[in-house]
Design a protein around this motif. Structure first.
Motif, PDB file in Angstrom:
ATOM      1  N   ILE A  22      38.312  40.929  34.168  1.00 51.01           N
ATOM      2  CA  ILE A  22      38.998  41.227  35.402  1.00 51.01           C
ATOM      3  C   ILE A  22      39.938  42.225  35.532  1.00 51.01           C
ATOM      4  O   ILE A  22      40.139  42.720  36.442  1.00 51.01           O
ATOM      5  N   ASP A  23      40.914  42.328  34.241  1.00 49.84           N
ATOM      6  CA  ASP A  23      41.818  43.516  34.343  1.00 49.84           C
ATOM      7  C   ASP A  23      40.849  44.940  34.345  1.00 49.84           C
ATOM      8  O   ASP A  23      41.316  45.739  35.078  1.00 49.84           O
ATOM      9  N   HIS A  25      38.025  45.190  35.915  1.00 44.48           N
ATOM     10  CA  HIS A  25      37.517  45.410  37.404  1.00 44.48           C
ATOM     11  C   HIS A  25      38.677  45.814  38.154  1.00 44.48           C
ATOM     12  O   HIS A  25      38.442  46.705  39.293  1.00 44.48           O
ATOM     13  N   ARG A  26      39.747  45.225  38.056  1.00 40.02           N
ATOM     14  CA  ARG A  26      40.770  45.628  38.970  1.00 40.02           C
ATOM     15  C   ARG A  26      41.362  47.250  39.018  1.00 40.02           C
ATOM     16  O   ARG A  26      41.510  47.840  39.849  1.00 40.02           O
ATOM     17  N   ARG A  27      41.301  47.714  37.717  1.00 39.58           N
ATOM     18  CA  ARG A  27      41.475  49.237  37.304  1.00 39.58           C
ATOM     19  C   ARG A  27      40.462  50.008  38.057  1.00 39.58           C
ATOM     20  O   ARG A  27      40.894  50.850  38.330  1.00 39.58           O
ATOM     21  N   GLU A  28      39.348  49.735  37.744  1.00 40.50           N
ATOM     22  CA  GLU A  28      38.115  50.420  38.052  1.00 40.50           C
ATOM     23  C   GLU A  28      37.588  50.672  39.682  1.00 40.50           C
ATOM     24  O   GLU A  28      37.106  51.516  40.192  1.00 40.50           O
ATOM     25  N   GLY A  30      39.869  48.332  42.164  1.00 39.73           N
ATOM     26  CA  GLY A  30      40.968  48.033  42.768  1.00 39.73           C
ATOM     27  C   GLY A  30      41.055  46.684  43.594  1.00 39.73           C
ATOM     28  O   GLY A  30      41.487  46.401  44.309  1.00 39.73           O
ATOM     29  N   SER A  31      40.335  45.903  42.665  1.00 38.33           N
ATOM     30  CA  SER A  31      39.984  44.478  43.292  1.00 38.33           C
ATOM     31  C   SER A  31      41.112  43.607  43.011  1.00 38.33           C
ATOM     32  O   SER A  31      41.933  43.947  42.180  1.00 38.33           O
ATOM     33  N   ASP A  32      41.084  42.488  43.806  1.00 33.74           N
ATOM     34  CA  ASP A  32      42.330  41.720  43.522  1.00 33.74           C
ATOM     35  C   ASP A  32      41.814  40.193  43.006  1.00 33.74           C
ATOM     36  O   ASP A  32      42.237  39.261  43.256  1.00 33.74           O
ATOM     37  N   LEU A  33      40.568  40.324  42.105  1.00 32.50           N
ATOM     38  CA  LEU A  33      40.233  39.052  41.555  1.00 32.50           C
ATOM     39  C   LEU A  33      41.084  38.402  40.558  1.00 32.50           C
ATOM     40  O   LEU A  33      41.900  39.063  40.136  1.00 32.50           O
ATOM     41  N   ALA A  34      41.319  37.339  40.619  1.00 36.45           N
ATOM     42  CA  ALA A  34      42.052  36.342  39.694  1.00 36.45           C
ATOM     43  C   ALA A  34      41.189  35.571  38.563  1.00 36.45           C
ATOM     44  O   ALA A  34      40.233  35.063  39.067  1.00 36.45           O
ATOM     45  N   ALA A  48      32.156  39.035  40.868  1.00 37.29           N
ATOM     46  CA  ALA A  48      32.783  40.615  40.925  1.00 37.29           C
ATOM     47  C   ALA A  48      31.950  41.476  41.761  1.00 37.29           C
ATOM     48  O   ALA A  48      32.483  42.586  41.778  1.00 37.29           O
TER      49      ALA A  48
END
Length: 185
Positions: A22-23, A25-28, A30-34, A48
């Motif tokens: 998830i980290d 995914h957020r970096r690549e 810009g998602s806000d997944l938790a 995802a």
């Protein structure tokens, strides 16, 4: 009593695979997944935003600008300390993790980075073939296989949202629980 052979899975048990991917995914993206949104074993791709699990794994591979998702996962709380304590009192730590071929170098590097106290690492999808006294895993299908094929051994379920209790399998809610299973009293 001599030491036990402890067959320990990595992702979701020792390493925080969910937070790690998830980290990334957020970096690549810009998602806000938790991480608390991951509640099922085979639904990562849907969560995802990938069309299939194969597409998820294609993204998770090393890609020339970064290593695979498996390279920089954080250890789960208490994992490394408990494993080292169990090794220090004479138990053999046997790492048994299912990995695609492309993930092997990053997995071995991760184990080295964290000074995993083991002389035995098996990267296999047939975990039941590795003989251990106690197994610790989180994958529902692996737990079922171990329960069926290693019914004379202690099989522990590392409790996660994507697995459910099973008859004949010991629930382990964290690393302190696993320590108590291996070293009672």
């Amino acid at each position: 009593m001599g030491g036990l052979r402890l067959g320990i899975d990595l992702d979701g048990v020792v390493a925080d695979f969910t937070a790690g991917w998830i980290d990334l995914h957020r970096r690549e993206f810009g998602s806000d997944l938790a991480p608390d949104g991951v509640t099922m074993w085979d639904g990562l791709h849907e969560f995802a935003g990938f069309p299939t699990m194969d597409a998820f794994w294609d993204w998770a591979r090393p890609n020339g600008t970064r290593p695979s998702v498996f390279r920089h996962l954080r250890p789960l709380p208490g994992a490394l300390e408990t494993i080292r304590t169990l090794a220090d009192v004479g138990h053999d730590i046997v790492i048994i993790s299912a990995k695609p071929d492309w993930a092997v170098p990053d997995t071995l590097a991760w184990l080295s980075d964290h000074a995993m106290p083991t002389r035995e690492v098996h990267l296999t999808f047939d975990k039941h073939e590795i003989d251990c006294d106690v197994y610790l895993d989180d994958a529902p299908h692996v737990l079922e296989s171990l329960r069926t094929r290693r019914s004379d051994r202690t099989v522990c379920r590392f409790v996660q949202p994507w697995n459910a209790p099973m008859d004949g399998v010991v629930d382990v809610g964290g690393w302190e629980d696993f320590h108590r299973v291996v070293q009672p009293g």
